[in-house]
Design a protein around this motif. Sequence first.
Motif, PDB file in Angstrom:
ATOM      1  N   ILE A 137      21.678  17.925  33.142  1.00 38.09           N
ATOM      2  CA  ILE A 137      21.541  16.534  32.719  1.00 38.09           C
ATOM      3  C   ILE A 137      20.103  16.067  32.899  1.00 38.09           C
ATOM      4  N   ARG A 138      19.685  15.158  32.025  1.00 34.21           N
ATOM      5  CA  ARG A 138      18.378  14.516  32.122  1.00 34.21           C
ATOM      6  C   ARG A 138      18.569  13.021  31.901  1.00 34.21           C
ATOM      7  N   PHE A 139      17.781  12.229  32.608  1.00 35.41           N
ATOM      8  CA  PHE A 139      17.811  10.782  32.408  1.00 35.41           C
ATOM      9  C   PHE A 139      16.615  10.371  31.559  1.00 35.41           C
ATOM     10  N   ALA A 140      16.919   9.774  30.414  1.00 33.40           N
ATOM     11  CA  ALA A 140      15.847   9.351  29.509  1.00 33.40           C
ATOM     12  C   ALA A 140      15.036   8.214  30.108  1.00 33.40           C
ATOM     13  N   HIS A 141      15.646   7.464  31.010  1.00 30.54           N
ATOM     14  CA  HIS A 141      14.947   6.377  31.698  1.00 30.54           C
ATOM     15  C   HIS A 141      15.534   6.251  33.096  1.00 30.54           C
ATOM     16  N   PRO A 142      14.690   5.999  34.100  1.00 31.77           N
ATOM     17  CA  PRO A 142      15.189   5.885  35.483  1.00 31.77           C
ATOM     18  C   PRO A 142      16.311   4.867  35.643  1.00 31.77           C
ATOM     19  N   SER A 143      16.318   3.819  34.836  1.00 32.04           N
ATOM     20  CA  SER A 143      17.337   2.780  34.952  1.00 32.04           C
ATOM     21  C   SER A 143      18.727   3.283  34.602  1.00 32.04           C
ATOM     22  N   HIS A 144      18.805   4.413  33.911  1.00 29.00           N
ATOM     23  CA  HIS A 144      20.098   4.983  33.544  1.00 29.00           C
ATOM     24  C   HIS A 144      20.776   5.662  34.736  1.00 29.00           C
ATOM     25  N   ASN A 145      20.009   5.990  35.758  1.00 31.46           N
ATOM     26  CA  ASN A 145      20.546   6.734  36.906  1.00 31.46           C
ATOM     27  C   ASN A 145      21.162   5.771  37.920  1.00 31.46           C
ATOM     28  N   ILE A 146      22.228   5.119  37.534  1.00 33.75           N
ATOM     29  CA  ILE A 146      22.825   4.074  38.363  1.00 33.75           C
ATOM     30  C   ILE A 146      23.519   4.614  39.606  1.00 33.75           C
ATOM     31  N   TYR A 147      23.784   5.918  39.659  1.00 30.82           N
ATOM     32  CA  TYR A 147      24.428   6.506  40.827  1.00 30.82           C
ATOM     33  C   TYR A 147      23.464   7.307  41.697  1.00 30.82           C
ATOM     34  N   SER A 148      22.179   7.227  41.376  1.00 31.32           N
ATOM     35  CA  SER A 148      21.137   7.896  42.172  1.00 31.32           C
ATOM     36  C   SER A 148      21.456   9.377  42.395  1.00 31.32           C
ATOM     37  N   ILE A 149      21.780  10.068  41.313  1.00 34.16           N
ATOM     38  CA  ILE A 149      22.062  11.501  41.391  1.00 34.16           C
ATOM     39  C   ILE A 149      20.857  12.287  40.875  1.00 34.16           C
ATOM     40  N   LYS A 150      20.812  13.558  41.201  1.00 38.26           N
ATOM     41  CA  LYS A 150      19.707  14.402  40.771  1.00 38.26           C
ATOM     42  C   LYS A 150      19.942  14.919  39.354  1.00 38.26           C
ATOM     43  N   GLU A 151      18.855  15.084  38.611  1.00 36.96           N
ATOM     44  CA  GLU A 151      18.964  15.798  37.345  1.00 36.96           C
ATOM     45  C   GLU A 151      19.302  17.252  37.666  1.00 36.96           C
ATOM     46  N   SER A 152      19.861  17.946  36.702  1.00 31.50           N
ATOM     47  CA  SER A 152      20.249  19.341  36.941  1.00 31.50           C
ATOM     48  C   SER A 152      19.807  20.218  35.774  1.00 31.50           C
TER      49      SER A 152
END
Length: 212
Positions: A137-152
Motif C-alpha cells: 500500500i501507498r498513501f498518495a497524501h499523508p492525510s489519507h493515513n488516518i490510522y497511522s499505519i506503515k506503507e508496505s
Amino acid sequence: MKKDIEEPGVKPIEPEVRMLAAMAYGEASTQNDADEIYALASVLKRQRDARGYSSMKAFVRGESSFSFVVSDGNKRYQHFQHSTDTQILADSAMKAAIDAAENALADGPDRSNGAWFWDGADIRKNYLKHPKVKNGIRFAHPSHNIYSIKESSKLVIKHKTTKKKINGEVKLQKEEVYRYDHIFVSTAAYGGTIFWKQDATYLKHTKAKEYK
C-alpha cells in the motif's frame, strides 16, 4: 422494511436510492461524516456498473462478498432499512446517505476521487494479515493515513527468457519485463474510511481489471 405511512404527503424514496443509501450508511463509520458516506455511495455505484449490474439489489445478489452489510446483520444497515421514509429524512446522517445515493446514481461529484475499494479500522487491527497490506500500500497524501499505519511493499519482478546467438552459440537470456512493489494507492480518507485504487503501473503491466 417499513412503509412511510406517517406523512402521506412525503415523496417515497425510490427503492434503488434507498438500497444504495442503506449500504453506504451501513459501511460508514459511526462518525456519520457526510464526505465518507458520499464517497462510499460513489464507489458502490461504480462497482455496480463495472461488474455489469443494473441495480444494487442485483449487485448484492451477484457479488455478496463485496459488501457484507446486507447479509451480516450490520446494525446501521438494518436500522436504515427498518426506518420509514419520514424517519430517514428527519435524521441528518440518513438524509445525507439519501443525498449521497442520489448523487452517485446521477454520476455527480465523486468524493472518493476515483476509488474502487475502501477499508475501515480493520486495516489497523489486522495489519499484518490484511490482504492489501500484504500486496503493498501507498498513501498518495499523508492525510489519507488516518490510522497511522506503515506503507508496505511486495516486490514482484516479471522476467522473460529469450534465445540469443552469441559468438555462434545459442544462449538463454533472462530479461526483466516489468516490476512493481505495491498494488494499492489511497485516493481519499474521511471519517473512519480509507479509499483506494490500484496503482497505474500495476494495472498497465498486469492488465488487471481496476475494479477487482
